[in-house]
Design an enzyme around this catalytic site. Structure first.
Site, PDB file in Angstrom:
ATOM      1  N   CYS A   1       0.843  -1.197   0.000  1.00  0.00           N
ATOM      2  CA  CYS A   1       0.000   0.000   0.000  1.00  0.00           C
ATOM      3  C   CYS A   1       0.873   1.240   0.000  1.00  0.00           C
ATOM      4  CB  CYS A   1      -0.929   0.001   1.213  1.00  0.00           C
ATOM      5  SG  CYS A   1      -1.910   1.509   1.357  1.00  0.00           S
TER       6      CYS A   1
ATOM      7  N   CYS B   1      -0.315   3.951   2.476  1.00  0.00           N
ATOM      8  CA  CYS B   1      -0.061   3.618   3.880  1.00  0.00           C
ATOM      9  C   CYS B   1       1.413   3.769   4.244  1.00  0.00           C
ATOM     10  CB  CYS B   1      -0.477   2.176   4.170  1.00  0.00           C
ATOM     11  SG  CYS B   1      -2.125   1.736   3.637  1.00  0.00           S
ATOM     12  N   ASP B   2       2.300   3.304   3.360  1.00  0.00           N
ATOM     13  CA  ASP B   2       3.707   3.157   3.721  1.00  0.00           C
ATOM     14  C   ASP B   2       4.667   4.050   2.945  1.00  0.00           C
ATOM     15  OD1 ASP B   2       2.944   1.117   5.490  1.00  0.00           O
ATOM     16  OD2 ASP B   2       2.988  -0.370   3.886  1.00  0.00           O
TER      17      ASP B   2
END
Length: 305
Positions: free
Chosen positions: A133, A136-137
């Site tokens: 992701c 997300c990261d």
């Protein structure tokens, strides 16, 4: 056993939440059961630009609006993981990790999960350089060299997003050409810190406790090449999460629930919507369309009881 509902929706992505909305507007009692995050995979998308009326909206904002709308119309939202569904005299019994639920009909809208590369050290390095992701990261790799594995819409969207925060982004596509939308491909061409390697597959992850590179095999000759990257973002598609329901409705060879355009499965009272069913196109707009179709089909089924 929780209170019996007219409809139990398993999964709270765009398909499940739309199903709940339509079912509630038809006057049916509805519970939506989600095991991870309300909104589904779309919450990880930085931009949604192809949904009618929305010129641009983040996936998380889109999902939040859907959830608020379903709740405002009276849908009950439960956080739980359904491990089994059994047919009963009254309808269906759904067994969750935290409790059981009873419903006259079921709509499966379990969506899909990120497909893994399936190579050595992938699980060990997940969270240590291997990611699924970008939203997300991505921030953890600010100013670093990274790679995106895949060539479809998700991969190209990830590359565009990462280009704004990473030093360089290399797209590794196993096919001879990128397959994402032309508008995304044109965008990629304008980004100076994004490069593309086609007809190449990831053969190995380099590094022990932390990723420090990947080895890819290029072309028909499978010529090895090493890329010094500290992070990779795997975007090679999704796989359905239907294993727990294989005894309830038939699955195809790829694990998708077999259903017609009315979202009806081979089990009376069980409907399916969204990415977890057999279909040609898997987009947010087709997921919401499925949700409406499945809910209305379930309502017609209930009205005949």
């Amino acid at each position: 056993m929780k209170n019996a509902y007219d409809i139990a929706v398993v999964g709270a992505g765009p398909a499940g939440l739309t199903a709940a909305l339509y079912a509630r507007r038809a006057g049916k009692t509805v519970v939506v059961i989600e095991k991870e995050n309300f909104g589904g995979q779309i919450t990880f998308s930085p931009k949604l630009e192809n949904y009618p009326t929305a010129m641009e909206i983040s996936g998380s904002a889109f999902a939040e609006k859907l959830m608020e709308q379903a709740e405002a119309h009276g849908a009950v939202l439960e956080m739980d993981s359904i491990s089994a569904i059994e047919k009963t005299v009254q309808g269906f019994s759904l067994q969750g990790e935290y409790g059981s639920y009873a419903a006259k009909t079921v709509i499966l809208a379990t969506g899909s999960k990120h497909r893994a590369l399936g190579i050595a050290k992938e699980s060990e390095l997940t969270g240590h350089g291997v990611c699924y992701c970008a939203v997300c990261d991505g921030a953890f790799f600010r100013g670093q060299d990274v790679a995106v594995i895949g060539g479809g819409n998700t991969a190209l969207q990830d590359a565009v997003f990462l280009s704004e925060i990473c030093k360089s982004v290399t797209i590794v596509q196993n096919l001879p050409a990128l397959t994402g939308d032309p508008v995304l491909q044109e965008k990629i061409k304008t980004l100076e810190n994004v490069s593309v390697i086609c007809d190449a597959v990831v053969d190995a992850l380099l590094g022990d406790n932390k990723l420090n590179g990947i080895r890819i095999l290029c072309g028909a000759e499978k010529t090895p090449m090493e890329l010094a990257v500290t992070g990779i973002f795997v975007a090679i598609g999704q796989q359905p999460e239907n294993e727990a329901f294989a005894a309830l409705s038939k699955l195809d060879a790829s694990g998708y629930i077999i259903a017609d355009e009315n979202c009806q499965t081979d089990t009376d009272g069980v409907f399916v919507a969204g990415d977890c069913r057999t279909k040609a196109i898997r987009q947010v707009v087709t997921a919401t369309a499925d949700g409406a179709s499945a809910a209305l089909a379930a309502c017609r089924y209930l009205d005949r009881l």
